[in-house]
Design a protein around this motif. Structure first.
Motif, short mmCIF file in Angstrom:
data_model
loop_
_atom_site.label_atom_id
_atom_site.label_comp_id
_atom_site.label_asym_id
_atom_site.label_seq_id
_atom_site.Cartn_x
_atom_site.Cartn_y
_atom_site.Cartn_z
N UNK A 60 18.67 30.84 42.15
CA UNK A 60 17.38 30.91 43.21
C UNK A 60 15.98 31.49 42.56
N UNK A 61 16.20 32.27 41.54
CA UNK A 61 14.93 32.66 40.72
C UNK A 61 14.38 31.81 39.95
N UNK A 62 14.97 30.51 39.95
CA UNK A 62 14.28 29.36 39.08
C UNK A 62 13.52 28.24 40.22
N UNK A 63 13.64 28.70 41.49
CA UNK A 63 13.03 27.80 42.58
C UNK A 63 12.02 28.01 43.08
N UNK A 64 10.77 27.63 42.87
CA UNK A 64 9.62 27.90 43.33
C UNK A 64 9.36 28.03 44.88
N UNK A 65 10.39 27.19 45.52
CA UNK A 65 10.19 26.75 46.81
C UNK A 65 10.63 28.14 47.69
N UNK A 66 11.65 29.19 47.01
CA UNK A 66 12.01 30.19 47.53
C UNK A 66 10.80 31.21 47.60
N UNK A 67 10.46 31.69 48.89
CA UNK A 67 9.27 32.38 49.05
C UNK A 67 9.28 33.73 48.21
N UNK A 68 8.06 34.14 48.20
CA UNK A 68 7.77 35.63 47.37
C UNK A 68 8.29 36.54 47.88
N UNK A 69 8.44 36.70 49.30
CA UNK A 69 9.09 37.64 50.35
C UNK A 69 10.47 37.83 50.09
N UNK A 70 11.26 36.93 49.39
CA UNK A 70 12.64 37.08 49.10
C UNK A 70 12.82 38.16 48.08
N UNK A 71 11.84 38.42 47.15
CA UNK A 71 12.05 39.29 46.36
C UNK A 71 12.78 39.29 45.07
#
Length: 255
Positions: free
Chosen positions: A208-219
């Protein structure tokens, strides 16, 4: 503390990833499926593996897909096109099934997130008949490695990920064999499956840390590093020298 991202959200992203499918084939083989069996998929998410198991049993068995998320179970029911799968919302540590009800059970990427994973393993064993199979699949997040990006940047992002958002048991994958032994299972085996991602796009579905679609709010990425991180990922992808690996484990045994 970073915002938690539900495990089901990540599993929804990676459900069709070929590396995850490779892990699942190892796990399915460990179940020793036979026609007419009753199978439990504990932590089934949206039910894609349960429906795959239904095709392997040629609809001659009974499959229960259980998940703690009512939303995931609702989606699973919507996606079902007449299979033999029964979808149930429930707690893997306290299931409403009789002792020995199932011929085989599987549990994928659930124990990592539980406060008492051994209680869940004991419960999975309880609902499996003598001679039946229990198969556990989980990740060793401490094995995650990335190449092609500046090492100091990778080190900071990796440290942040492991410290804040991955789960309660970063080493869960490698502990599965021990947990099955402690639960009293016999013929216990454990198979490490190394996932390999040669470009950021392939990795984004599972890491998930490689996926730019995961929102910044996810931390998942420290706020002050997000721009540099995804910029470096893009450059590594363009150069063709990106690499990411992660080890998952498939452990199984006989009740």
């Amino acid at each position: 503390m970073a915002t938690d991202v539900p495990a089901n959200a990540f599993r929804e992203l990676d459900r069709a990833n070929p590396e995850i499918q490779r892990v699942r084939e190892v796990a399915i083989a460990a179940l020793h499926l036979a026609p007419g069996q009753r199978i439990l998929d504990a932590g089934a998410g949206t039910g894609e593996v349960a429906r795959l198991l239904a095709t392997r049993l040629c609809d001659s068995g009974a499959i229960v897909a259980l998940d703690a998320s009512e939303e995931a179970i609702a989606v699973a029911r919507e996606r079902d096109e007449g299979s033999c799968v029964q979808y149930i919302c429930g707690d893997v540590t306290a299931m409403d099934f009789a002792d020995g009800w199932f011929d085989a059970v599987r549990c994928e990427r659930v124990l990592l997130h539980l406060g008492d994973p051994d209680a869940a393993v004991a419960e999975l064993a309880r609902v499996t008949r003598p001679g039946g199979r229990v198969c556990l699949v989980d990740t060793d997040w401490e094995s995650v490695a990335v190449d092609g990006l500046p090492r100091p940047l990778v080190a900071r992002v990796r440290e942040h990920l492991l410290a804040t958002v991955v789960g309660q048991h970063l080493d869960m994958g490698r502990t599965l064999r021990r947990r099955l032994h402690r639960a009293g299972l016999a013929e216990v085996t454990a198979v490490p499956v190394a996932l390999y991602f040669p470009d950021p796009i392939a990795a984004a579905a599972v890491l998930p840390m490689v996926n730019p679609m995961v929102p910044a709010e996810a931390g998942l990425i420290p706020g002050d590093l997000r721009e540099d991180w995804f910029g470096a990922l893009g450059e590594a992808g363009e150069r063709g020298d990106f690499l990411a690996t992660l080890t998952m484990w498939v452990a199984s045994g006989t009740v």
